[in-house]
Design a protein around this motif. Structure first.
Motif, PDB file in Angstrom:
ATOM      1  N   ASN A  42      -7.994   7.689 -54.850  1.00  0.00           N
ATOM      2  CA  ASN A  42      -8.930   7.674 -55.969  1.00  0.00           C
ATOM      3  C   ASN A  42      -8.742   6.493 -56.914  1.00  0.00           C
ATOM      4  O   ASN A  42      -9.656   6.152 -57.654  1.00  0.00           O
ATOM      5  N   LEU A  43      -7.550   5.883 -56.911  1.00  0.00           N
ATOM      6  CA  LEU A  43      -7.214   5.004 -58.020  1.00  0.00           C
ATOM      7  C   LEU A  43      -7.161   3.506 -57.729  1.00  0.00           C
ATOM      8  O   LEU A  43      -7.589   2.704 -58.553  1.00  0.00           O
ATOM      9  N   VAL A  65     -10.497   3.788 -62.701  1.00  0.00           N
ATOM     10  CA  VAL A  65     -10.340   4.672 -61.542  1.00  0.00           C
ATOM     11  C   VAL A  65     -11.251   4.144 -60.433  1.00  0.00           C
ATOM     12  O   VAL A  65     -12.460   3.989 -60.647  1.00  0.00           O
ATOM     13  N   TRP A  71     -14.381   5.055 -65.710  1.00  0.00           N
ATOM     14  CA  TRP A  71     -13.194   5.729 -66.257  1.00  0.00           C
ATOM     15  C   TRP A  71     -12.085   4.682 -66.358  1.00  0.00           C
ATOM     16  O   TRP A  71     -11.432   4.359 -65.365  1.00  0.00           O
ATOM     17  N   ILE A 174      -3.648  12.303 -66.621  1.00  0.00           N
ATOM     18  CA  ILE A 174      -4.582  12.735 -65.567  1.00  0.00           C
ATOM     19  C   ILE A 174      -4.189  14.126 -65.082  1.00  0.00           C
ATOM     20  O   ILE A 174      -5.028  15.025 -64.938  1.00  0.00           O
ATOM     21  N   LEU A 178      -6.623  17.128 -65.361  1.00  0.00           N
ATOM     22  CA  LEU A 178      -7.315  17.578 -64.140  1.00  0.00           C
ATOM     23  C   LEU A 178      -6.721  18.847 -63.548  1.00  0.00           C
ATOM     24  O   LEU A 178      -7.434  19.628 -62.917  1.00  0.00           O
ATOM     25  N   ASP A 233       2.394  14.031 -57.233  1.00  0.00           N
ATOM     26  CA  ASP A 233       1.050  14.162 -56.631  1.00  0.00           C
ATOM     27  C   ASP A 233       1.219  14.388 -55.121  1.00  0.00           C
ATOM     28  O   ASP A 233       0.580  13.733 -54.304  1.00  0.00           O
ATOM     29  N   HIS A 235       0.373  15.863 -52.330  1.00  0.00           N
ATOM     30  CA  HIS A 235      -0.595  16.604 -51.507  1.00  0.00           C
ATOM     31  C   HIS A 235      -0.543  16.042 -50.085  1.00  0.00           C
ATOM     32  O   HIS A 235       0.223  15.102 -49.796  1.00  0.00           O
ATOM     33  N   PHE A 253       2.502   8.869 -59.663  1.00  0.00           N
ATOM     34  CA  PHE A 253       2.458   9.911 -60.697  1.00  0.00           C
ATOM     35  C   PHE A 253       3.862  10.388 -61.097  1.00  0.00           C
ATOM     36  O   PHE A 253       3.988  11.381 -61.809  1.00  0.00           O
ATOM     37  N   ARG A 346      -7.814  23.638 -58.823  1.00  0.00           N
ATOM     38  CA  ARG A 346      -8.363  22.326 -59.199  1.00  0.00           C
ATOM     39  C   ARG A 346      -8.921  21.586 -57.989  1.00  0.00           C
ATOM     40  O   ARG A 346      -9.852  20.801 -58.113  1.00  0.00           O
ATOM     41  N   ARG A 347      -8.365  21.813 -56.782  1.00  0.00           N
ATOM     42  CA  ARG A 347      -8.899  21.139 -55.601  1.00  0.00           C
ATOM     43  C   ARG A 347     -10.204  21.784 -55.124  1.00  0.00           C
ATOM     44  O   ARG A 347     -10.854  21.277 -54.214  1.00  0.00           O
ATOM     45  N   PHE A 351     -12.238  17.759 -60.484  1.00  0.00           N
ATOM     46  CA  PHE A 351     -12.714  16.392 -60.207  1.00  0.00           C
ATOM     47  C   PHE A 351     -12.289  15.911 -58.828  1.00  0.00           C
ATOM     48  O   PHE A 351     -13.074  15.279 -58.120  1.00  0.00           O
ATOM     49  N   ALA A 352     -11.029  16.168 -58.470  1.00  0.00           N
ATOM     50  CA  ALA A 352     -10.476  15.582 -57.227  1.00  0.00           C
ATOM     51  C   ALA A 352     -10.371  16.661 -56.161  1.00  0.00           C
ATOM     52  O   ALA A 352      -9.385  17.379 -56.084  1.00  0.00           O
TER      53      ALA A 352
HETATM   54  C1  SR1 Z   1      -8.547  10.253 -61.325  1.00  0.00           C
HETATM   55  S1  SR1 Z   1      -7.354  10.523 -60.142  1.00  0.00           S
HETATM   56  C2  SR1 Z   1      -7.656  12.073 -59.494  1.00  0.00           C
HETATM   57  C3  SR1 Z   1      -6.605  12.581 -58.610  1.00  0.00           C
HETATM   58  O1  SR1 Z   1      -6.302  11.643 -57.588  1.00  0.00           O
HETATM   59  C4  SR1 Z   1      -4.905  11.554 -57.423  1.00  0.00           C
HETATM   60  O2  SR1 Z   1      -4.534  11.508 -56.089  1.00  0.00           O
HETATM   61  C5  SR1 Z   1      -4.349  12.774 -58.117  1.00  0.00           C
HETATM   62  O3  SR1 Z   1      -4.349  13.900 -57.285  1.00  0.00           O
HETATM   63  C6  SR1 Z   1      -5.287  12.905 -59.246  1.00  0.00           C
HETATM   64  O4  SR1 Z   1      -5.226  14.174 -59.838  1.00  0.00           O
END
Ligand code: SR1
Ligand code: MG
Length: 399
Positions: A42-43, A65, A71, A174, A178, A233, A235, A253, A346-347, A351-352
């Protein structure tokens, strides 16, 4: 000091050409090199550069982002990833990529290219992840966590590490937003969900005052219980696999936090795969057990080593208490349960989100998978303090 500019597949070649040690890893002349952008997260932007002698992975922060250019985001995150790699490589036993170069002006890191590895999430979705990857992740978490704990290090060293990672403010923000806040707010524009299928469930979740209190308890633990350095982070998109070579990537993170956080995040992402692809349930159940059992074993192995320098435990190190250790792991599993619950939610509505849901056979199955994740997430968050074993956690997950 280099002036910041976002690199492109063209300019990254010129940059590498100016750095003899990196040039040597690629071999030959610049004309023989190729660069391709493979940005996936995402970043940041990521380039793979290949030459006659080898290849490199170049990762650079953007001032925003990547998937949402409106963002704005400070650039320091790749430097925190470098610090996480430098701290973790001593104990990771080859389970992270090798770091070759850090440019603090360009916010660029250059590291080993895991050219033959594949992202674990993609392998899970494709059903090709090799059985047993969970054991490697459990070991990684156990070793990395113990090495930065108050048991392994004198408090002066822990304070120094905490001081470094406590400056990782943008990415901690974040996570606070999030993971711990947005999904529980009715008016948050960053949330999205499968509508109308999930509307009633999302409304119920967001109007559950008891749940909010439980989320706030976990948020307080996340911010105030600094047991060891976390990946932050972890995952299934932060893991790359080739056979039994399992590597953890993307430590940007990183922060000090509760030991159960990385375990909870990772286990929740495994569970989502099983909800979306119910044929994977028994396999995922096995992997979750491997994560926990191997984490526990690795942590205990380090705890039993001679030469520990930590202040914590120094009075009883020569005669460890089994009861104390049992209680310690019970507290960890409670945190694992709570943080896994947050990640499940949250998943699913935040947002993510994750690609596993797209692998559900049809819309009805996807809605069912998402509802199972939300429902398991809610009870895990609310009942976290009652969960006392990995089997109990699996009972709640209902894979
Ligand atoms: C704005 S970043 C959103 C998500 O992407 C990253 O991998 C993290 O999981 C974060 O929460
Ligand atoms: Mg990432």
């Amino acid at each position: 000091m280099t002036t910041y500019r976002p690199l492109t597949a063209e300019t990254v070649l010129a940059y590498l050409d100016d750095h003899p040690s990196l040039k040597a890893r690629l071999g030959g002349d610049r004309d023989a090199w190729t660069a391709r952008e493979v940005s996936d997260g995402n970043l940041n932007t990521v380039f793979i550069v290949t030459g006659p002698a080898g290849s490199l992975c170049c990762k650079q922060s953007l001032p925003y982002v990547r998937v949402d250019p409106g963002w704005a985001m400070p650039l320091e995150r790749t430097l925190f990833e470098a610090r996480w790699m430098q701290t973790t490589e001593k104990t990771a036993k080859g389970q992270i990529p090798a770091l070759y170069h850090v440019d603090e002006g360009l916010f660029l890191i250059v590291m080993e290219n895991l050219g033959h590895h594949r992202v674990l999430r993609d392998m899970l979705i494709g059903g090709t992840a090799p059985a047993g990857f969970g054991a490697r992740i459990g070991e990684f978490i156990g070793h990395a966590a113990f090495a930065t704990s108050w048991r392994a290090l004198p408090f002066e060293d822990v304070f120094a590490l905490r001081e470094i990672f406590s400056r990782n403010l943008a990415l901690t923000r974040i996570t606070v937003d999030l993971v711990f806040t947005d999904p529980y707010r009715e008016s948050c524009g960053r949330n999205r969900w499968l509508s109308p299928d999930l509307d009633v469930h999302v409304r119920a979740l967001q109007q559950d005052h008891g749940l909010r209190l439980a989320v706030e308890r976990l948020q307080e633990r996340f911010l105030s219980v600094g047991q060891n350095l976390l990946h932050g982070d972890l995952h299934t998109g932060s893991v790359m696999v080739e056979g039994d070579d399992v590597r953890v990537i993307d430590g940007e993170f990183a922060l000090y936090g509760p030991l159960g956080f990385d375990l909870g995040m990772f286990i929740a992402n495994l569970a989502i795969n099983a909800y979306a692809q119910p044929g994977h349930s028994s396999w995922i159940d096995d992997e979750i057990r491997l994560v926990w059992n191997n984490f526990r074993r690795a942590y205990l192995d380090r705890w039993d080593e001679s030469g520990l320098r930590g202040d914590v435990d120094s009075l009883t190190r020569s005669a460890p208490s089994l009861a104390r250790r049992t209680q310690f792991f019970q507290e960890v599993i409670q945190d694992v349960a709570g943080f896994a619950g947050l990640e499940l939610i949250r998943r699913t509505i935040g947002f993510a989100q994750v690609a596993d849901y797209d692998a559900a056979p049809d819309r009805l199955a996807e809605a069912e998978a998402r509802m199972r994740a939300m429902s398991a997430g809610r009870v895990l968050i609310s009942d976290a303090a009652r969960i006392d074993s990995p089997q109990h956690l699996l009972d709640y997950l209902r894979l």
